[in-house]
Design a protein around this motif. Structure first.
Motif, PDB file in Angstrom:
ATOM      1  N   GLY A   1       0.669  -1.174  -0.012  1.00 21.66           N
ATOM      2  CA  GLY A   1       0.024  -0.047  -0.107  1.00 21.66           C
ATOM      3  C   GLY A   1       0.717   1.364  -0.020  1.00 21.66           C
TER       4      GLY A   1
ATOM      5  N   GLU B   1      -1.737  -4.118  -9.462  1.00 18.36           N
ATOM      6  CA  GLU B   1      -2.569  -3.588  -8.609  1.00 18.36           C
ATOM      7  C   GLU B   1      -4.118  -3.880  -8.754  1.00 18.36           C
TER       8      GLU B   1
ATOM      9  N   HIS C   1      -2.991  -7.089  -0.423  1.00 17.95           N
ATOM     10  CA  HIS C   1      -3.417  -5.565  -0.407  1.00 17.95           C
ATOM     11  C   HIS C   1      -4.286  -5.514  -1.762  1.00 17.95           C
TER      12      HIS C   1
ATOM     13  N   ARG D   1      -6.265  -2.469  -4.623  1.00 18.17           N
ATOM     14  CA  ARG D   1      -6.343  -1.231  -4.931  1.00 18.17           C
ATOM     15  C   ARG D   1      -7.585  -0.570  -5.610  1.00 18.17           C
TER      16      ARG D   1
ATOM     17  N   ASN E   1      -5.210   3.399  -2.886  1.00 15.57           N
ATOM     18  CA  ASN E   1      -5.680   2.249  -1.743  1.00 15.57           C
ATOM     19  C   ASN E   1      -6.893   2.326  -1.330  1.00 15.57           C
TER      20      ASN E   1
ATOM     21  N   GLY F   1      -3.628  -1.926   5.178  1.00  9.54           N
ATOM     22  CA  GLY F   1      -3.975  -1.180   4.036  1.00  9.54           C
ATOM     23  C   GLY F   1      -3.151  -0.115   3.579  1.00  9.54           C
ATOM     24  N   SER F   2      -3.056   1.005   4.206  1.00 13.13           N
ATOM     25  CA  SER F   2      -2.075   2.004   3.882  1.00 13.13           C
ATOM     26  C   SER F   2      -2.490   2.978   4.918  1.00 13.13           C
TER      27      SER F   2
ATOM     28  N   ARG G   1      -9.976  -0.328   8.117  1.00 12.00           N
ATOM     29  CA  ARG G   1      -8.973  -1.100   7.738  1.00 12.00           C
ATOM     30  C   ARG G   1      -9.358  -2.549   8.784  1.00 12.00           C
TER      31      ARG G   1
ATOM     32  N   GLU H   1       5.473  -5.853  -2.785  1.00 12.63           N
ATOM     33  CA  GLU H   1       5.291  -4.940  -1.715  1.00 12.63           C
ATOM     34  C   GLU H   1       6.881  -4.266  -1.111  1.00 12.63           C
TER      35      GLU H   1
END
Length: 310
Positions: free
Chosen positions: A18, A30, A53, A55, A61, A89-90, A98, A242
């Motif tokens: 993220g 992504e 993760h 997108r 994100n 997540g981010s 989250r 990542e």
């Protein structure tokens, strides 16, 4: 941990993350089709755990349960890997959002163990993981049969691990990922000294040392040396785009599977085989699932939302 070890190594592949996007490497997956395709190839290369993760279509994100639910279902259908959904997540996403992935009830979720400032595209972004949030996330995971992996970025976060252990929320074994060299203020650098320091401190926590399931991940140029050290020490490792978008200096990765293939080669040189997903489940304490199917209760949040709209 025995040195040298011939125990199977659990290899986790962190597919997209993220933090960075395709500006770092255009081959970074992504969108769901990209993530699933690379996840399948990483699993075939030897990854027993896929860290996931999601997108939005524009590459930003998201914690959208529909996107995560799709990724969860497709990866379970096409692989027998443990699908580990992020609750990080981010750093830019709200804490309540989250929790979405834990409510999808995968076999595993990440559980971030403290506070950091991330540097993302020239900005400093606070990554909020307060003690009350950590405890809430841990309870939600426990109630759904989700095995958490503690994400520890520095030595003080082990105090938060100790707190959670003291609350009696979780049962052994305890997967823990020592995350080094993140683009943060507060994260430990990826050095052998810092790894040894964290491992020594881990032994001081009030649970039997044999209940830990230690994974090592390290970002960027430190990924290869630090995961190689971990392999030699009998630990588990995480690789993936990542954490690192280059195969070697000046050579961008074509896909995540390249990092898994290299990790498998090094492990075998050290006398260790990659653990199968079922071996990883037994080691990590994940609840398991039938091949080709979601784990029991998987994607329950989506079913609840559909029923509420009916």
């Amino acid at each position: 941990m025995r040195y040298p070890s011939t125990e199977p190594v659990v290899i986790t592949c962190a597919l997209t993350g993220g933090i960075h996007g395709k500006e770092a490497n255009p081959n970074l997956p992504e969108q769901p089709g990209e993530v699933v395709a690379q996840g399948v190839r990483a699993w075939r290369a030897g990854a027993a755990v896929l860290h996931v993760h999601a997108r939005k279509p524009d590459g930003s994100n998201t914690m959208d349960p529909a996107i995560y639910g799709e990724l969860h279902e497709r990866l379970c259908a096409k692989t027998d890997a443990i699908v580990q959904l992020t609750t990080g997540g981010s750093p830019s996403l709200p804490v309540p959002d989250r929790l979405t992935t834990a409510k999808l009830a995968p076999e595993m979720c990440s559980l971030n163990m403290g506070l950091l400032d991330f540097f993302i595209r020239g900005e400093s972004i606070f990554f909020a993981n307060h003690r009350a949030d950590i405890e809430h996330f841990a309870r939600e995971m426990r109630d759904r049969g989700v095995k958490p992996e503690f994400e520890v970025y520095n030595a003080p976060m082990l105090d938060e691990v100790e707190h959670i252990l003291g609350r009696g929320i979780l049962e052994p074994p305890y997967p823990i990922n020592l995350v080094l060299h993140t683009p943060t203020q507060g994260g430990a650098r990826g050095t052998p000294y810092n790894l040894m320091d964290l491992l020594q401190r881990l032994r001081d926590l009030p649970v039997p040392p044999e209940t830990w399931r230690v994974t090592v991940s390290s970002m960027g140029r430190t990924q290869l040396p630090m995961t190689t050290i971990a392999l030699a020490m009998g630990l588990n490792i995480r690789v993936g785009m990542e954490d690192n978008v280059l195969l070697r200096r000046g050579e961008p990765l074509r896909e995540n599977a390249q990092l898994v293939e290299r990790a498998v080669r090094i492990a075998r040189e050290l006398g260790r085989e990659p653990a199968t997903p079922d071996e990883a489940r037994q080691l990590l304490g994940a609840r398991g699932r039938e091949r080709g199917r979601l784990p029991e209760g998987g994607n329950a949040l989506l079913h609840e939302q559909t029923a509420a709209r009916a």
